[in-house]
Design an enzyme around this catalytic site. Structure first.
Site, short mmCIF file in Angstrom:
data_model
loop_
_atom_site.label_atom_id
_atom_site.label_comp_id
_atom_site.label_asym_id
_atom_site.label_seq_id
_atom_site.Cartn_x
_atom_site.Cartn_y
_atom_site.Cartn_z
N ASN A 150 3.74 2.89 -0.77
CA ASN A 150 3.70 1.48 -0.37
C ASN A 150 2.31 0.98 -0.02
O ASN A 150 1.97 -0.17 -0.30
CB ASN A 150 4.72 1.20 0.75
CG ASN A 150 4.42 1.96 2.01
OD1 ASN A 150 3.94 3.08 1.97
ND2 ASN A 150 4.68 1.35 3.14
N CYS A 282 6.17 -0.02 6.16
CA CYS A 282 7.07 0.64 7.11
C CYS A 282 7.18 -0.14 8.40
O CYS A 282 8.15 0.01 9.14
CB CYS A 282 6.58 2.05 7.37
SG CYS A 282 4.89 2.07 7.98
N GLU A 461 -0.15 10.09 14.87
CA GLU A 461 -1.43 10.11 14.16
C GLU A 461 -2.34 9.08 14.83
O GLU A 461 -1.95 8.42 15.77
CB GLU A 461 -1.20 9.81 12.69
CG GLU A 461 -0.26 10.83 12.07
CD GLU A 461 -0.13 10.71 10.56
OE1 GLU A 461 -0.45 9.66 10.02
OE2 GLU A 461 0.31 11.71 9.96
P1 NAD Z 1 9.32 9.44 -0.24
O1 NAD Z 1 9.77 10.19 0.95
O2 NAD Z 1 10.22 9.32 -1.38
O3 NAD Z 1 7.96 10.03 -0.81
C1 NAD Z 1 6.82 10.21 0.01
C2 NAD Z 1 5.98 11.33 -0.56
O4 NAD Z 1 6.71 12.56 -0.43
C3 NAD Z 1 5.66 11.18 -2.04
O5 NAD Z 1 4.36 11.65 -2.29
C4 NAD Z 1 6.70 12.08 -2.71
O6 NAD Z 1 6.31 12.55 -3.95
C5 NAD Z 1 6.78 13.22 -1.70
N1 NAD Z 1 8.03 13.99 -1.76
C6 NAD Z 1 9.24 13.61 -2.26
N2 NAD Z 1 10.12 14.62 -2.16
C7 NAD Z 1 9.47 15.65 -1.58
C8 NAD Z 1 9.86 16.96 -1.18
N3 NAD Z 1 11.09 17.44 -1.39
N4 NAD Z 1 8.94 17.76 -0.59
C9 NAD Z 1 7.70 17.30 -0.34
N5 NAD Z 1 7.27 16.07 -0.71
C10 NAD Z 1 8.14 15.25 -1.31
O7 NAD Z 1 8.88 8.00 0.33
P2 NAD Z 1 8.40 6.76 -0.52
O8 NAD Z 1 9.60 6.19 -1.21
O9 NAD Z 1 7.19 7.13 -1.28
O10 NAD Z 1 7.93 5.78 0.65
C11 NAD Z 1 8.79 4.91 1.33
C12 NAD Z 1 9.18 5.51 2.67
O11 NAD Z 1 8.02 5.81 3.44
C13 NAD Z 1 9.96 4.53 3.52
O12 NAD Z 1 11.01 5.21 4.14
C14 NAD Z 1 8.95 4.06 4.56
O13 NAD Z 1 9.49 3.61 5.77
C15 NAD Z 1 8.15 5.30 4.75
N6 NAD Z 1 6.85 5.01 5.33
C16 NAD Z 1 6.62 5.37 6.61
C17 NAD Z 1 5.40 5.09 7.20
C18 NAD Z 1 5.12 5.47 8.63
O14 NAD Z 1 3.98 5.40 9.05
N7 NAD Z 1 6.10 5.89 9.40
C19 NAD Z 1 4.40 4.46 6.46
C20 NAD Z 1 4.68 4.11 5.14
C21 NAD Z 1 5.90 4.40 4.57
#
Ligand code: NAD
Length: 480
Positions: A150, A282, A461
Site C-alpha cells: 500500500n 493501514c 517501530e
Molecule cells: P500481506 O500480508 O498479504 O503481504 C505483506 C507482505 O507479506 C508481502 O510482501 C507478502 O508477499 C508477504 N507475505 C505473504 N504471505 C507470506 C508468508 N506466508 N510468509 C511471509 N511473508 C508473506 O499484506 P498486503 O495485502 O500486502 O498489505 C495490506 C495489509 O497490510 C493490510 O492488512 C494493512 O492493514 C496492513 N498494513 C499494516 C500497516 C501497519 O503499520 N500496521 C501498514 C501498512 C499495511
C-alpha cells in the site's frame, strides 16, 4: 518487457529458477513488467551475502554508515519524479500522492535513522559503591524485512533504514504486487556506495520467498508489515526458531467525532482519512462514530463532499482517487459492499466499480462508498476491508462509543475530534489503539513509537524503539 531483478551481494541478478511473475498496472488492468518468482535458493544466496558483509558493516563507524544513508536519501530526492511515477504505476495511487507523501517520506526515513544512529546511547546503572552495570547494544546479524503494497517504498525504507543504521545487514522482500520502487532503490544504493551485501532484495511471492525468510536459521530478527493472517503465519514458523519479531498488521480504525469539534477541520480530515490512497492506508479510519446531535448534519455534508471526489487516471492532476491495487482486491472490496447490504446497511453513495474511458478503460477503480445503518458488531464493522468504504454510526455517550471503538480484534489507530480537552485525554486513555490522533490525522513524528495493540501489532517501530529492536542488549556487571 521490463524485467525487475533481485539485488544480491551488490549486484542485480535474475532469480535462480529463471521464472518470473507478471506485474500489473492496476490503472490499465494489464501487465507492464515482470518480477522475479524467487524461492528459497535466492533467499539462501541473499543470506550468505548478508552474512559475509556483516563483520565489516557492523564495525563500520556510525558516522560512515550515516553518511552513506544520507547519500541514499539525497538520491531518492533527486529521483523523486522517477520514483513517484514508478510507484503510481505499480500501485494505482494518484501520482500527486506518491510525489508529495510516499517518496518524500522514504527519504525522510533514511535521513531520520542516519542521524538517529549518531545519538543512539545505551544505559548504565550504578549499584551504589558495589558495582556498575552497563548495557552494550550490538547489531544482531541478518535482518529480514517484509513489506506490503500500500505504501511500497515508504514502508520498505521504514524497516531497512533502522536495520542497517544499527549495523545489521538486510534481506528485504517487498510486496510482489508493487516491486518497482524497491528495484529502483537497489540501483540508488549502488550509486550511494552502500557496500555489497549490506542490503539484499529478493522479489517474489510471500508464501514462497517470505516463508523461506521466516524459516531461514540465518535470519535471527524479522520485521514485517502486512495483514494479520500473514503475521500469524510468520509467527508460527519464526517463533519456534526464537527469532526476534516485530509485526505491524491490519486495522479497523475508529474516528470518534463529538458535536463540539471544529467542524470544518474535522470534515476535511475525515474525508482524507477515509479515502486517501483509495482507503488503502493501514491508518485510514473506516468506522466513523458521530455524536447523535451532529449525526445528520455530518452525514449529509460528508456524503455531498464524497460525491465530489474525482476517481480517475492516477497520472491526472485532477484525480482524488486512483485505482485500487489489483483486480482481486477490487473484487474483495465489492464483496464487502455486498455484505454490508445483506447485513442491512444503506448505501448513501458509491458502491460500484468505476468504468473509466480511454487508457484506463480496463482499470480497477471503485467509487468512494459511504454506508449507514449497520450495528457496530456486524462483519462489515469488524473485518478489515482496506478500500474506499466507510460506515457511519451515531452514538449517545462516551462509554458507548468507547465500547464500539474497542469492539474489534484490531487496535492500530484512532482519531478523536473534540474541543473538550479533558474528554479528549480521557478517551485517548480508554481507546485501545497504538496511535491516537486528537484533532488531526496522519501527523507523524518519526521519534515516537509506532505500532498497534491487540491483533494489529507486536512490538513498536519508529525512533529509538526501532534501533533498540535491531540491536541485542547485553548487560555487563563490573564489581567495584
Ligand atoms: P500481506 O500480508 O498479504 O503481504 C505483506 C507482505 O507479506 C508481502 O510482501 C507478502 O508477499 C508477504 N507475505 C505473504 N504471505 C507470506 C508468508 N506466508 N510468509 C511471509 N511473508 C508473506 O499484506 P498486503 O495485502 O500486502 O498489505 C495490506 C495489509 O497490510 C493490510 O492488512 C494493512 O492493514 C496492513 N498494513 C499494516 C500497516 C501497519 O503499520 N500496521 C501498514 C501498512 C499495511
Amino acid at each position: 518487457m521490463n524485467k525487475i531483478k533481485n539485488f544480491i551481494n551488490g549486484e542485480l541478478a535474475a532469480p535462480v529458477s529463471g521464472n518470473y511473475l507478471d506485474n500489473y498496472d492496476p490503472a490499465i488492468g494489464d501487465v507492464y513488467s515482470q518480477v522475479p518468482d524467487s524461492d528459497e535458493q535466492d533467499i539462501d544466496l541473499a543470506v550468505q551475502a548478508a552474512e559475509r558483509a556483516f563483520p565489516s558493516w557492523s564495525v563500520t563507524p556510525a558516522q560512515e554508515r550515516s553518511n552513506i544513508m544520507m547519500r541514499i536519501a539525497d538520491l531518492i530526492d533527486q529521483n523523486l519524479d522517477r520514483l513517484a511515477q514508478a510507484e503510481s504505476v505499480d500501485n494505482g495511487k494518484p501520482l500527486r500522492l506518491a510525489k508529495t507523501v510516499d517518496i518524500p517520506r522514504a527519504s525522510s526515513n533514511f535521513r531520520f535513522f542516519a542521524t538517529a544512529i549518531l545519538h543512539f546511547a545505551s544505559e548504565s546503572h550504578i549499584m551504589e559503591d558495589s558495582a556498575i552495570n552497563y548495557t552494550l547494544r550490538k547489531s544482531i546479524g541478518v535482518a529480514g524485512c517484509i513489506s506490503p503494497w500500500n505504501l511500497p517504498l515508504y514502508l520498505f525504507t521504514w524497516k531497512i533504514a533502522p536495520a542497517f543504521a544499527a549495523g545489521n545487514c538486510v534481506v528485504g522482500k517487498p510486496s510482489e504486487i508493487t516491486p518497482m520502487t524497491a528495484y529502483l532503490l537497489s540501483e540508488l544504493c549502488v550509486e550511494a556506495g552502500l557496500p555489497a551485501g549490506v542490503l539484499n532484495i529478493v522479489h517474489g511471492y510471500g508464501p514462497k520467498v517470505g516463508a523461506a525468510m521466516s524459516a531461514h536459521p540465518g535470519i535471527p530478527v524479522m520485521s514485517f508489515t502486512g495483514g494479520t493472517k500473514t503475521g500469524t503465519e510468520i509467527s508460527k514458523t519464526a517463533s519456534p526458531l526464537f527469532k526476534k519479531l516485530s509485526l505491524e498488521m491490519g486495522g479497523k480504525n475508529p474516528n470518534i467525532i463529538f458535536a463540539d469539534c471544529k467542524y470544518e477541520e474535522m470534515m476535511q480530515a475525515t474525508l482524507k482519512s477515509s479515502f486517501s490512497n483509495q482507503g488503502q492506508i493501514c491508518l485510514c479510519g473506516s468506522r466513523v462514530f458521530i455524536e447523535r446531535s451532529l449525526y445528520e448534519r455530518f452525514r449529509d455534508d460528508f456524503v455531498e463532499r464524497t460525491k465530489t471526489l474525482n476517481v480517475g487516471d492516477p497520472m491526472s492532476e485532477d484525480s482524488d482517487l486512483g485505482a485500487v491495487v489489483s483486480g482481486a482486491h477490487m473484487e474483495k472490496i465489492l464483496s464487502y459492499i455486498e455484505l454490508a447490504k445483506q447485513e442491512g446497511g444503506t448505501l448513501l453513495c458509491g458502491g460500484n466499480q468505476v468504468k473509466l474511458s480511454g487508457r484506463c478503460k480496463h482499470g480497477w477503480f471503485v467509487e468512494p462508498t459511504v454506508i449507514e445503518g449497520l450495528p457496530h458488531d456486524c462483519r462489515t464493522n469488524q473485518e478489515e476491508i482496506f478500500g474506499p468504504v466507510v460506515t457511519l454510526m451515531p452514538f449517545d455517550t462516551e462509554d458507548e462509543v468507547v465500547k464500539y471503538a474497542n469492539s474489534t480484534q484490531y487496535g492500530l489507530s484512532a482519531t478523536i475530534w473534540t474541543e473538550d480537552l479533558t474528554r479528549a485525554h480521557r478517551l485517548a486513555n480508554q481507546v485501545q489503539s497504538g496511535i491516537i490522533w486528537i484533532n488531526c490525522w496522519m501527523l507523524r513524528d518519526l521519534r515516537t513509537p509506532f505500532g498497534g495493540m491487540k491483533n494489529s501489532g507486536l512490538g513498536r517501530e519508529g525512533g529509538f524503539e526501532a534501533l533498540r529492536f535491531f540491536t541485542e542488549p547485553k548487560n555487563v556487571c563490573v564489581k567495584l
